[in-house]
Design an enzyme around this catalytic site. Sequence first.
Site, PDB file in Angstrom:
ATOM      1  N   ALA A  65       0.940  -1.188   0.038  1.00  0.00           N
ATOM      2  CA  ALA A  65      -0.225  -0.006  -0.024  1.00  0.00           C
ATOM      3  C   ALA A  65       0.951   1.032   0.042  1.00  0.00           C
ATOM      4  CB  ALA A  65      -0.847  -0.058   1.394  1.00  0.00           C
ATOM      5  N   GLY A 103       0.817  -5.323   0.858  1.00  0.00           N
ATOM      6  CA  GLY A 103      -0.565  -5.369   0.431  1.00  0.00           C
ATOM      7  C   GLY A 103      -0.353  -6.013  -1.257  1.00  0.00           C
ATOM      8  N   GLU A 106      -0.206  -9.523  -0.622  1.00  0.00           N
ATOM      9  CA  GLU A 106      -1.710 -10.162  -0.124  1.00  0.00           C
ATOM     10  C   GLU A 106      -2.552 -10.191  -1.226  1.00  0.00           C
ATOM     11  OE1 GLU A 106      -1.890  -6.701   2.999  1.00  0.00           O
ATOM     12  OE2 GLU A 106      -2.205  -8.322   4.272  1.00  0.00           O
ATOM     13  N   GLU A 126       5.174  -5.132   6.918  1.00  0.00           N
ATOM     14  CA  GLU A 126       4.499  -4.061   7.816  1.00  0.00           C
ATOM     15  C   GLU A 126       4.980  -3.673   9.081  1.00  0.00           C
ATOM     16  OE1 GLU A 126       3.202  -6.391   5.827  1.00  0.00           O
ATOM     17  OE2 GLU A 126       1.538  -5.616   4.652  1.00  0.00           O
TER      18      GLU A 126
HETATM   19  C1  3H9 Z   1       0.888  -2.310   3.433  1.00  0.00           C
HETATM   20  O1  3H9 Z   1       1.218  -2.760   2.288  1.00  0.00           O
HETATM   21  C2  3H9 Z   1      -0.646  -2.465   4.218  1.00  0.00           C
HETATM   22  C3  3H9 Z   1      -1.298  -3.688   3.772  1.00  0.00           C
HETATM   23  O2  3H9 Z   1      -1.007  -4.674   4.399  1.00  0.00           O
HETATM   24  C4  3H9 Z   1      -2.584  -3.366   3.843  1.00  0.00           C
HETATM   25  C5  3H9 Z   1      -3.369  -2.139   3.580  1.00  0.00           C
HETATM   26  C6  3H9 Z   1      -4.603  -2.054   3.854  1.00  0.00           C
HETATM   27  N1  3H9 Z   1       4.567   3.671  -0.286  1.00  0.00           N
HETATM   28  O3  3H9 Z   1      13.134   2.521  -0.673  1.00  0.00           O
HETATM   29  P1  3H9 Z   1      13.479   3.161  -2.180  1.00  0.00           P
HETATM   30  C7  3H9 Z   1       8.837   4.934  -2.535  1.00  0.00           C
HETATM   31  S1  3H9 Z   1       2.015  -1.392   4.141  1.00  0.00           S
HETATM   32  C8  3H9 Z   1       5.118   4.806  -0.821  1.00  0.00           C
HETATM   33  O4  3H9 Z   1      14.361   4.308  -2.190  1.00  0.00           O
HETATM   34  P2  3H9 Z   1      14.730   0.669  -2.842  1.00  0.00           P
HETATM   35  C9  3H9 Z   1      10.068   5.633  -1.622  1.00  0.00           C
HETATM   36  O5  3H9 Z   1       9.530   6.542  -0.813  1.00  0.00           O
HETATM   37  C10 3H9 Z   1       3.401  -1.339   2.945  1.00  0.00           C
HETATM   38  N2  3H9 Z   1       6.073   5.092  -1.223  1.00  0.00           N
HETATM   39  O6  3H9 Z   1      14.032   1.829  -3.230  1.00  0.00           O
HETATM   40  C11 3H9 Z   1      10.806   5.963  -2.809  1.00  0.00           C
HETATM   41  O7  3H9 Z   1      10.323   7.291  -3.070  1.00  0.00           O
HETATM   42  P3  3H9 Z   1      11.397   8.787  -3.559  1.00  0.00           P
HETATM   43  C12 3H9 Z   1       4.254  -2.444   2.824  1.00  0.00           C
HETATM   44  C13 3H9 Z   1       6.994   4.097  -1.532  1.00  0.00           C
HETATM   45  O8  3H9 Z   1      15.015  -0.045  -4.221  1.00  0.00           O
HETATM   46  C14 3H9 Z   1      10.749   5.131  -4.022  1.00  0.00           C
HETATM   47  O9  3H9 Z   1       9.431   4.450  -3.588  1.00  0.00           O
HETATM   48  N3  3H9 Z   1       5.513  -2.349   2.102  1.00  0.00           N
HETATM   49  C15 3H9 Z   1       6.556   2.770  -0.902  1.00  0.00           C
HETATM   50  O10 3H9 Z   1      15.935   0.889  -2.106  1.00  0.00           O
HETATM   51  C16 3H9 Z   1      11.736   4.149  -4.087  1.00  0.00           C
HETATM   52  O11 3H9 Z   1      12.024   3.330  -2.753  1.00  0.00           O
HETATM   53  C17 3H9 Z   1       6.364  -1.827   2.498  1.00  0.00           C
HETATM   54  O12 3H9 Z   1       6.642  -1.539   3.546  1.00  0.00           O
HETATM   55  C18 3H9 Z   1       5.413   2.690  -0.289  1.00  0.00           C
HETATM   56  N4  3H9 Z   1       4.693   1.365  -0.065  1.00  0.00           N
HETATM   57  O13 3H9 Z   1      13.796  -0.318  -1.971  1.00  0.00           O
HETATM   58  C19 3H9 Z   1       7.629  -1.562   1.388  1.00  0.00           C
HETATM   59  N5  3H9 Z   1       7.714   1.871  -1.179  1.00  0.00           N
HETATM   60  O14 3H9 Z   1      11.880   8.144  -4.956  1.00  0.00           O
HETATM   61  C20 3H9 Z   1       8.261  -0.239   1.566  1.00  0.00           C
HETATM   62  C21 3H9 Z   1       8.447   2.828  -1.607  1.00  0.00           C
HETATM   63  O15 3H9 Z   1      10.204   9.513  -3.848  1.00  0.00           O
HETATM   64  N6  3H9 Z   1       9.284   0.048   0.906  1.00  0.00           N
HETATM   65  N7  3H9 Z   1       8.176   4.075  -1.779  1.00  0.00           N
HETATM   66  O16 3H9 Z   1      12.165   8.842  -2.143  1.00  0.00           O
HETATM   67  C22 3H9 Z   1      10.445  -0.649   0.845  1.00  0.00           C
HETATM   68  O17 3H9 Z   1      10.756  -1.246   1.680  1.00  0.00           O
HETATM   69  C23 3H9 Z   1      11.498  -0.181  -0.217  1.00  0.00           C
HETATM   70  O18 3H9 Z   1      11.137   1.135  -0.832  1.00  0.00           O
HETATM   71  C24 3H9 Z   1      11.612  -1.373  -1.613  1.00  0.00           C
HETATM   72  C25 3H9 Z   1      12.404  -0.529  -2.482  1.00  0.00           C
HETATM   73  C26 3H9 Z   1      12.229  -2.401  -0.903  1.00  0.00           C
HETATM   74  C27 3H9 Z   1      10.365  -1.258  -2.086  1.00  0.00           C
END
Ligand code: 3H9
Length: 694
Positions: A65, A103, A106, A126
């Site tokens: 999400a 998500g 999921e 999460e």
């Molecule tokens: C969820 O899913 C809840 C559900 O269970 C239920 C819902 C009801 N949202 O980290 P990076 C952006 S909770 C918004 O530099 P990498 C990040 O800010 C979510 N933005 O790249 C950055 O933006 P900017 C569960 C996001 O390759 C850009 O993408 N998921 C999100 O080093 C690049 O990111 C997580 O917790 C997001 N979800 O790493 C995953 N994800 O360029 C969280 C990324 O403007 N994300 N952005 O600075 C991560 O762990 C890492 O970003 C990921 C990529 C491993 C995906």
Amino acid sequence: MNSVPTVRYEVNDQLAVITVDNPPVNAMAPGMREEIVAGIERANADPAVQAIVLTGANRNFIAGADIRQFGKARGISSAESTAAIVQSAKPIVAAIEGYCLGGGLEHALACHYRVAAPSARMGLPEIKIGLIPGGGGTQRLPRLVGARAALDLILSGRHVDAKEALALGIVDLVTEQPVLGAARDLIQRRSPAAPLPHVDSMTIQDADERVFAEARKRTARQRIKAAAYAIELVEAATSRSVPEGMALERARFSELEGSDESRALRYAFFAERTSAKVPGAPEDYRPPRVTRPAVIGAGTMGGGIAMAFADAGIAVRLLDASAEGLERGIQRIAANYAAKLKRNTITEDEIRERMALIQPTLSYDDIVDCDAVIEAVFERIDLKLEIFSKLDRIMGPDALLLTNSSAIDINTIASATQRPHMVAGSHFFAPANVMKLCEIVKGDASSIETILRAAKMGRDLGKISVIAGSCDGFAANRSRAPLVTEMMLLLEEGALPQQIDKVMMDFGYPMGPFAVSDLSGLDVSYDTRKRRAAANPEYRKLHVPDRLAEMGRHGQKVGAGWYRYEAGSRTPMPDPVVAEVIAGVARDFNIPQRQFSDDEILRRLLFASVNEACKIIDEGKALRASDIDVMWLNGFGFPRHRGGLLYWADSIGADNIYRQISEWHAAYGKRWQPSRLLASIAAASGQLREATAA
Ligand code: 3H9
């Protein structure tokens, strides 16, 4: 995110392909779930469609999400969109490349089949932002892989690669062919008459009370609520249907979404990403990777930095001026790896590989072809000047010249070279192979390319690189120094190390600051204080640690420091000798004694650093308040669920802090001189966390 999030719908040869497209990682933005549901309905209504594929653009599936949307209205829930997938009469295949997280996973779990490319990385992270999976993850994953494996993934938040996902049973197949083609083949192979497989109708194989008891034991010391809720929910999945379990999941998720700890952890997530952004970076400049580094000085820091390179798979040359120093350094590295082997965090083969990547040498001739040199010798300016002048003569024109100095002015070091634009600081934190922070220190002449290259080097080592300006202590240690001063002065006024340590541990630090000081050694800070006192006649002497260091109480390594340690034990024991030394200092300098409340101790320590952090930002020695928060989280063990020093300070309020600091300024004098920036943020009722360098 750079472009408008879209969900594309295409029908190609009887296959409806629903593609989530929200660069870079396809975070699920508002409206996307609705579009997925619309796509499924359209495909089910279209007689020309035989099956459906859910996939992602940008070489990723869906990274979860959109975290920025938490706390706001988001349209339909994941419960509704995953229910639409489950109820589809036509088979749905998740075709997964790259990140498939939260998500995203999921939605994949609700599909009838999952095919993955070798690049796939899956997980339910999460917990890292203080949440539980909120779209059925706690109910479907244990049905698919068992309660034990599901709890491991949910409680650690770790990612698994495609191979592990296959072994666990998360995906049906891993394929080298394009995932859309693999999804089509899978549909063509299945008999149209066969019933669709549903995770929802599976039973959990290891629904055993012991699995949950173990998980509770393992997480008992964790402070965030999400862990306890995750265990409760996986346990609920053993006796409830998926819709029933998801109703409970939804309620718990909503509560956590609004919690202080999740807000703080979400702030920390974005603060870390913001710290990678360097104003003025040329848009088309992609810093090259450091591939041939050298580290000068095989002491504790140099050895730790060499290990960090080896751990990242990068061959590194380790140079020391003396054969004994080099030998001792290599032995220390081997001992560190042996300790990891004992803890089962590394294998013997991995140790062999990593030791082979560390190439010891006594000769500068062996490093002339390196693309980066990191000097990590003693903090002696004459030595550093000699080394940088030599590096300037022998290194190739493109070599990065970096210093791990924690205090010496970068401009002075750079002045020993004819290329000050290639010189910067890369300040690691002990132990350098473990701590995540790498402070990139910009000298007046350091070029932006040098800074970007050094920052990338840190990131390639798995660190978080944060930029600071050159000043005494740079941004991280300088912002912490007043805390250290206050903890020593509190002793003189009547507090004890064990009381202060308890206050900080209750606040959430894994160890108290005095116990940490015993680990790093009282002799180290003694030398630094001597240097500072020599440079600054107004320097306030810290008599208690000086006396302890002079008594040879150098910390854990000698069994006595702020605490005493029994042979073979690392448990700090309060020591009456220390209380006597403290009382002696108070007597000798006529310092009145009193009792301190826990709250006063916490505020004295942290407000001192908040004030200094504001001065650092005001002077432009840190780019943003959130960068200082990232430094405290990754360099000093500041409790992550509190967001960071300045994020926490906002929970007290800039005006309250300013008022208190002004009172202490009147009572204690100059060291509490309030920062101009703090005063102006307080006057405007602003947020400290939003402060940036002018
Ligand atoms: C969820 O899913 C809840 C559900 O269970 C239920 C819902 C009801 N949202 O980290 P990076 C952006 S909770 C918004 O530099 P990498 C990040 O800010 C979510 N933005 O790249 C950055 O933006 P900017 C569960 C996001 O390759 C850009 O993408 N998921 C999100 O080093 C690049 O990111 C997580 O917790 C997001 N979800 O790493 C995953 N994800 O360029 C969280 C990324 O403007 N994300 N952005 O600075 C991560 O762990 C890492 O970003 C990921 C990529 C491993 C995906």
